[in-house]
Design a protein around this motif. Structure first.
Motif, PDB file in Angstrom:
ATOM      1  N   GLY A  59      36.799  40.402   8.068  1.00  0.00           N
ATOM      2  CA  GLY A  59      38.006  41.164   8.385  1.00  0.00           C
ATOM      3  C   GLY A  59      37.747  42.624   8.660  1.00  0.00           C
ATOM      4  O   GLY A  59      38.545  43.289   9.336  1.00  0.00           O
ATOM      5  N   SER A  60      36.665  43.151   8.121  1.00  0.00           N
ATOM      6  CA  SER A  60      36.266  44.543   8.328  1.00  0.00           C
ATOM      7  C   SER A  60      34.837  44.518   8.855  1.00  0.00           C
ATOM      8  O   SER A  60      33.882  44.755   8.133  1.00  0.00           O
ATOM      9  N   THR A  61      34.718  44.210  10.112  1.00  0.00           N
ATOM     10  CA  THR A  61      33.432  43.817  10.678  1.00  0.00           C
ATOM     11  C   THR A  61      32.531  45.015  10.989  1.00  0.00           C
ATOM     12  O   THR A  61      33.005  46.150  11.154  1.00  0.00           O
ATOM     13  N   PRO A  62      31.220  44.773  11.122  1.00  0.00           N
ATOM     14  CA  PRO A  62      30.321  45.834  11.588  1.00  0.00           C
ATOM     15  C   PRO A  62      30.733  46.402  12.942  1.00  0.00           C
ATOM     16  O   PRO A  62      30.571  47.605  13.178  1.00  0.00           O
ATOM     17  N   CYS A  63      31.278  45.563  13.822  1.00  0.00           N
ATOM     18  CA  CYS A  63      31.751  46.073  15.120  1.00  0.00           C
ATOM     19  C   CYS A  63      32.862  47.094  14.936  1.00  0.00           C
ATOM     20  O   CYS A  63      32.902  48.119  15.637  1.00  0.00           O
ATOM     21  N   MET A  64      33.768  46.829  13.990  1.00  0.00           N
ATOM     22  CA  MET A  64      34.838  47.782  13.696  1.00  0.00           C
ATOM     23  C   MET A  64      34.261  49.092  13.181  1.00  0.00           C
ATOM     24  O   MET A  64      34.693  50.182  13.580  1.00  0.00           O
ATOM     25  N   ALA A  65      33.295  48.990  12.277  1.00  0.00           N
ATOM     26  CA  ALA A  65      32.695  50.194  11.693  1.00  0.00           C
ATOM     27  C   ALA A  65      32.042  51.045  12.781  1.00  0.00           C
ATOM     28  O   ALA A  65      32.215  52.270  12.821  1.00  0.00           O
ATOM     29  N   ARG A  66      31.305  50.409  13.669  1.00  0.00           N
ATOM     30  CA  ARG A  66      30.623  51.159  14.717  1.00  0.00           C
ATOM     31  C   ARG A  66      31.635  51.769  15.699  1.00  0.00           C
ATOM     32  O   ARG A  66      31.465  52.913  16.148  1.00  0.00           O
ATOM     33  N   ALA A  67      32.691  51.019  16.027  1.00  0.00           N
ATOM     34  CA  ALA A  67      33.701  51.536  16.954  1.00  0.00           C
ATOM     35  C   ALA A  67      34.434  52.735  16.364  1.00  0.00           C
ATOM     36  O   ALA A  67      34.715  53.717  17.069  1.00  0.00           O
ATOM     37  N   LEU A  68      34.748  52.666  15.071  1.00  0.00           N
ATOM     38  CA  LEU A  68      35.412  53.802  14.421  1.00  0.00           C
ATOM     39  C   LEU A  68      34.486  55.018  14.401  1.00  0.00           C
ATOM     40  O   LEU A  68      34.907  56.140  14.718  1.00  0.00           O
ATOM     41  N   ALA A  69      33.240  54.818  14.037  1.00  0.00           N
ATOM     42  CA  ALA A  69      32.299  55.932  13.963  1.00  0.00           C
ATOM     43  C   ALA A  69      32.115  56.609  15.320  1.00  0.00           C
ATOM     44  O   ALA A  69      31.941  57.832  15.402  1.00  0.00           O
TER      45      ALA A  69
END
Length: 276
Positions: free
Chosen positions: A218-228
């Motif tokens: 639900g809180s994926t690595p792709c999300m983390a990278r996109a937010l950063a």
């Protein structure tokens, strides 16, 4: 370690305060409360003054208003900082707490020294959005216990669930015993506000660490990278083999990651003095 000696702020917010040094505030996820941070409070308070508190509608804090917004949760945090006489703090937000941290950063930039967004959400795709909307509907109809069993399967590895049935039962009880209105109002924000403030993220200039578990669905690595990528001064850390509840399941790795980041942020004596 167990959190002891809870305090109450004038607005009804329950919080814990421990340690000395540069201040760090911990914001839990939806359905949980400040006690999820026990391992982090124990480790971080060796170097920092740590504040862990219950969000609106959680634990022993007051309920959010009917049409609550993320800004209301940011206002709760700034009221707590005012009560404690903190001018600027580092904020660590987990899951929904990461959304609250973002809202706080945008609404009160002068109060933020650094931010960690841990296991949080950003730019859900259509499938992810449909899944959370289905869970939100179930919660509205059946209350906080509606989908907690499935949540625990997403949050923890099978090995951890098998090895720690007592801890899993405690989390199950915490989520299930939430006030139905407080939980639903918070979950509605968590389920719909993953893109909150996207167009203003470039204005957050403080150091940011965006981290999540490698296997968090639900809180994926792709999300983390996109937010950063939207933040001018952000770094990413992916926790190998971890799911959602890394602060509990992999507390040593999470604590080491947080301490490294905070040590780097607060390395300059002038910065530390400004926060006292």
């Amino acid at each position: 370690m167990e959190l002891t000696k809870a305090h109450k702020a004038p607005d009804g917010t329950r919080y814990w305060r421990q340690g000395q040094g540069t201040p760090v505030v911990l914001i839990h996820g939806v359905g949980l409360d400040a006690t999820m941070w026990q391992a982090q409070v124990g480790a971080l308070s060796q170097h920092h003054e740590v504040i862990a508190y219950d969000m609106l509608g959680h634990g022993d804090s007051t309920l959010p208003r009917e049409n609550a917004r993320l800004d209301d949760y940011a206002d709760q945090l700034v009221a707590l900082l005012d009560h404690l006489s903190f001018d600027r703090v580092a904020v660590v937000g987990f899951s929904m707490g990461g959304l609250v941290a973002r809202a706080f950063a945008l609404r009160y930039p002068q109060r933020l020294a650094a931010m960690v967004v841990l296991s949080s959400v950003f730019e859900r795709d259509a499938s992810q959005r449909a899944g959370v909307q289905q869970r939100l509907a179930q919660t509205r109809e059946q209350g906080p216990a509606a989908n907690v069993d499935e949540a625990l399967k997403r949050w923890f590895s099978p090995a951890f669930r098998d090895a720690h049935p007592g801890r899993i039962a405690k989390i199950h009880a915490t989520v299930s015993n939430n006030h139905p209105q407080g939980y639903y109002r918070s979950y509605a924000l968590f389920g719909t506000q993953d893109d909150f403030g996207t167009e203003r993220l470039q204005t957050i200039r403080v150091p940011v660490l965006v981290a999540t578990g490698e296997l968090d669905p639900g809180s994926t690595p792709c999300m983390a990278r996109a937010l950063a990528e939207r933040l001018p001064n952000a770094e990413v850390h992916i926790l190998p083999g971890q799911r959602h509840m890394a602060p509990m399941e992999a507390h040593e790795a999470v604590n080491a990651m947080l301490l490294r980041f905070l040590a780097k942020v607060f390395a300059h004596d002038s910065f530390k003095e400004a926060l006292r």
